[in-house]
Every structure is written in structure tokens, then in C-alpha cells.
Design an enzyme around this catalytic site. Sequence first.
Site, PDB file in Angstrom:
ATOM      1  N   TYR A   1     -10.356   4.874   2.653  1.00 44.76           N
ATOM      2  CA  TYR A   1      -9.054   4.644   2.003  1.00 44.76           C
ATOM      3  C   TYR A   1      -7.921   4.663   3.030  1.00 44.76           C
ATOM      4  CZ  TYR A   1      -5.590   4.719  -1.748  1.00 44.76           C
ATOM      5  OH  TYR A   1      -4.548   4.387  -2.594  1.00 44.76           O
TER       6      TYR A   1
ATOM      7  N   PRO B   1      -7.099  -5.593  -5.901  1.00 47.96           N
ATOM      8  CA  PRO B   1      -6.149  -4.619  -5.364  1.00 47.96           C
ATOM      9  C   PRO B   1      -6.605  -3.159  -5.453  1.00 47.96           C
ATOM     10  CG  PRO B   1      -5.333  -5.552  -7.429  1.00 47.96           C
ATOM     11  CD  PRO B   1      -6.565  -6.298  -7.082  1.00 47.96           C
TER      12      PRO B   1
ATOM     13  N   LYS C   1      -6.413  -2.863  -0.026  1.00 46.25           N
ATOM     14  CA  LYS C   1      -6.832  -3.292   1.310  1.00 46.25           C
ATOM     15  C   LYS C   1      -6.279  -4.648   1.762  1.00 46.25           C
ATOM     16  CE  LYS C   1      -9.292   0.147   2.723  1.00 46.25           C
ATOM     17  NZ  LYS C   1      -8.247   1.138   2.891  1.00 46.25           N
TER      18      LYS C   1
ATOM     19  N   HIS D   1       1.287  10.076   2.359  1.00 47.00           N
ATOM     20  CA  HIS D   1       0.422  10.671   1.332  1.00 47.00           C
ATOM     21  C   HIS D   1      -0.852  11.205   1.974  1.00 47.00           C
ATOM     22  CE1 HIS D   1       2.116   8.928  -2.659  1.00 47.00           C
ATOM     23  NE2 HIS D   1       3.066   9.402  -1.878  1.00 47.00           N
TER      24      HIS D   1
ATOM     25  N   TYR E   1      -5.387   7.265  -9.923  1.00 43.68           N
ATOM     26  CA  TYR E   1      -6.264   6.188 -10.401  1.00 43.68           C
ATOM     27  C   TYR E   1      -7.011   6.730 -11.613  1.00 43.68           C
ATOM     28  CZ  TYR E   1      -5.852   3.688  -5.881  1.00 43.68           C
ATOM     29  OH  TYR E   1      -5.392   3.002  -4.770  1.00 43.68           O
TER      30      TYR E   1
END
Length: 395
Positions: free
Chosen positions: A384, A294, A298, A76, A203
Site C-alpha cells: 500500500y 482505484p 495505485k 498517514h 475501506y
Amino acid sequence: VRPPAHCPVVIVGAGPAGLVLARILGLHGIESVVLERRSHDHVLARARAGIVEQPVADLLDELGAGDRLRREGLVHEGVSFRFGERTCRIDFAETVGRHVVVYSQQDIVADLLDLHAAVGTPVVFGAEVTSIDDFEDGPPRVRVLVDGHEAVIGCDLVVCADGTHGVSETALQGRRALLRRIYRRSWLGVLVDAAPAADELLYSRHRDGFALMSMRGAHRTRLYLEVPASTCLDDWSDDRIWTELHRRLDGDGLVLNEGDVLERGLTPLASSIDQRMRYGRLLLVGDAAHVVPPTGAKGLNCAIGDAVVAARAIREFRCRGEEALATYTSMASARIWGAQRFSWQMTTMFHQVDTDPYERELRLRQLEHVTSSAEAMADLARQYTGLDLADRWDA
Ligand code: RFL
Ligand code: PHB
């Protein structure tokens, strides 16, 4: 496999942290045994994390456990954030030239277990460690229950990679330097037999609560809903789950694909960190030492990052003795605090229920800020996709 009477390094827990550590030690010719209280099948069936940072995927490759991840994992190069009426994509490839791999934790564990079986690392399943003694001032003794029989293993060093509520919690009771945060919210997660409605994760910050669309391969969608910590799984019928998911995630041309719910579970949101990761000859790695909510994806990555640092500390311990363990906590802590901070930031930006109006507005402004400029997006993308590991396993 039976537990030995003595082994230089005893590793408690066959999660990602314990299995990566055993692999690195094996590559350096250091003998270890992994003790796991659950069965082989149970460990492989546990649905958990799914996002692998680029440095962690590279490490798994170097350790010889990355073939299937490279074949089946989804690369991704971006992620979408939805808030208010806006959907904003953060492009990892363009901003920082990096990516993450969507590949399940269970599969990583399966790949590592296959590798250990092939090279002959002893991994004992159904082996519950019941106590760890004498670790503060000498060689530890580990008591383990296998098939109803108790055995004692002598070792030079014990590594607790036993996750939350493992035996390290009891062994270190009253001695830990823990900092914690409880969020009073949980995630209700479902695995669904349906193709993901988009190629990348979404998200979503919604007035009724956060929601996330993720995936496991091309035919399974992994979805999460923010719910009160007091909620009961029985109160969530499939209909109620789908209504909430559509309300919080559909929009901007995306409509979730429905399918059979194959698994469901609740994960309370919490952060904790032990400011000490070494107690005499006992080292803590992974969730046993620190937990993150979550939202930043990580936990798995941090657990594997710790294993690299612990392996270095163990190698030095074998050359220089106990004083070499003194720097373990500080070596590990920069990356761990980076993950704590990022997870806290992601959690607070996206969750707003139970906050006062000022705080709610502030969190929205924070989300606007991280998506407002190329620099801000690059900073988020860097965190990220994963900060570099603190050390090289082969240096
Ligand atoms: P684990 O994986 O919990 O492994 C610990 C092992 O120790 C065993 N054990 C014992 N064995 C012998 N004797 C005893 N007394 C023992 N006590 C315990 C346990 O049976 C177990 O097998 O810890 P480790 O290796 O530190 O790995 C940590 C990760 O599992 C965890 O951080 C992640 O799953 C967190 N997480 C995520 N992390 C990410 O990086 N990306 C994600 O996308 C992500 N999503 C998630 C998540 C965790 C979730 N849940 C269910 C907590 C999503 C969810 C829903
Ligand atoms: C997952 O796919 O399980 C997942 C993805 C992203 C997160 C947490 C979990 O932030």
C-alpha cells in the site's frame, strides 16, 4: 506557447506521467515539448487520485516539485478495514516503518506545471494530437491541432502519456497486446464540504457494496460508493447518497459528517495492461499503457513510476540508438504487475456484490487473512505504501 517544427522528444499529455517525464528529461538536459489537448484550467480542475506512495512523494521532492506536498499533504501511518462487525487498523509505521501522503493529483499537476513554467519547459495547452505516423520504422511525425490550425512536429521519439482513450489508442489500433478485466461495477465518488469523520482512510466491505472514506485536507471529505456499472448519476440524489454512505460506513464509533456535495462522478472499475509498452519509437507511459481499479490507489503512482523508467530508456536511446528501447517494457513491468496484483486483490476482497456464495466467502477469508497476523499486515502495508521505484532518476 506554440508547437515547434521539431523537438527531440514529444510528450502527449500533461497528466502526472507526462509532466514528471518532462521534468526528469529537463534535468538531464534533454529537450522535450508537452502537448495537452485540454485547457490549463481544465487540467487543474479534474478531481482524481489522492494517495501518494512514499517513494513517489520522495521522488517529487527530489525533482523540486514537493514543497507544497510536504507542507499541506497529510501523512498517514495507517489505514482501517471494516468487514462484518470488525474494524481492523493496519499500522504502516509499526509494521514497515513507512507512510503514504494524502495530497490530490490536481495539486501535484499544479505543482509540476508551476515548476515547468519557472524553468521554461514548453507545455502547449489546447493542443490536440490527431495522429502519430512513421513511428514503427523511423523518426515519428506528430500531427497536432492548435486553435484550429494543424501543425506537424518531427521528433526522434514520441511518448504517449495520454491516459485512457487518448490518441495512442487510435495510433496503435489492432496492434496492441492488451489483457483486460471488466468488473461490471463502478465507484460513485463525491467531494464533500465537511471535515473527515476520522484521521485515516476507512475501506468498508458491506453486503450492499463497498464504500470508502478518504479526505482532501482537514475540511473536505472524499467518499466513494460501489454501484452497478449501469447506474446513472441522475438516479443518485444527495439524500440517496448519504443514506447509502451512512449505512456502509458508520459504525464502531464513527459517524460521517455531512456537508454540501461539491463534485460527483462515476469511475468504472477496470484493469488492463498492454504487454508491450514500446512500438518502434513510440513509448507508452501511465494510464495509456495500463489501468487499475482505484481500490489499491495505485494508478497515479504507477504512472509516475513509469516516467522514471521511460526517462532512463530515452537517455540510453540517445547514446546507443533504438536497440536501447528494447528493455523498456521489461524494466517497467515488475512494478506495474505488482500494482495490478495488489489492485485486483484489494478490489476482490472488498467488492462482493454479483459473486456466488463460495466466492463471497473466499473473499471474506482473504480479508481476514491479510489482517490476521503481523506478517500479513506488513505485506499489505508494504504494497500500500509503495514498492521502490524500478530505477533512480539521477543514476
Ligand atoms: P492522465 O492523468 O489521464 O493524463 C493524460 C493526459 O493526456 C491528455 N490527452 C491528450 N493530449 C493531447 N492530445 C491528445 N490526443 C490527448 N489525449 C489525451 C489528457 O487530456 C490528459 O491530460 O494520465 P497519466 O498521466 O497516465 O496519469 C494517470 C492517473 O491520472 C490515474 O491513474 C489516476 O488518477 C488513477 N486514480 C488513482 N490513482 C492513485 O494512484 N491513487 C488514487 O487514490 C487514485 N484514485 C484514480 C482515483 C482515478 C479516478 N478516476 C476519476 C479515474 C480516483 C478516481 C475517481
Ligand atoms: C481518494 O482519496 O481519492 C482515494 C483514496 C484511496 C483509494 C482511492 C481513491 O483507494
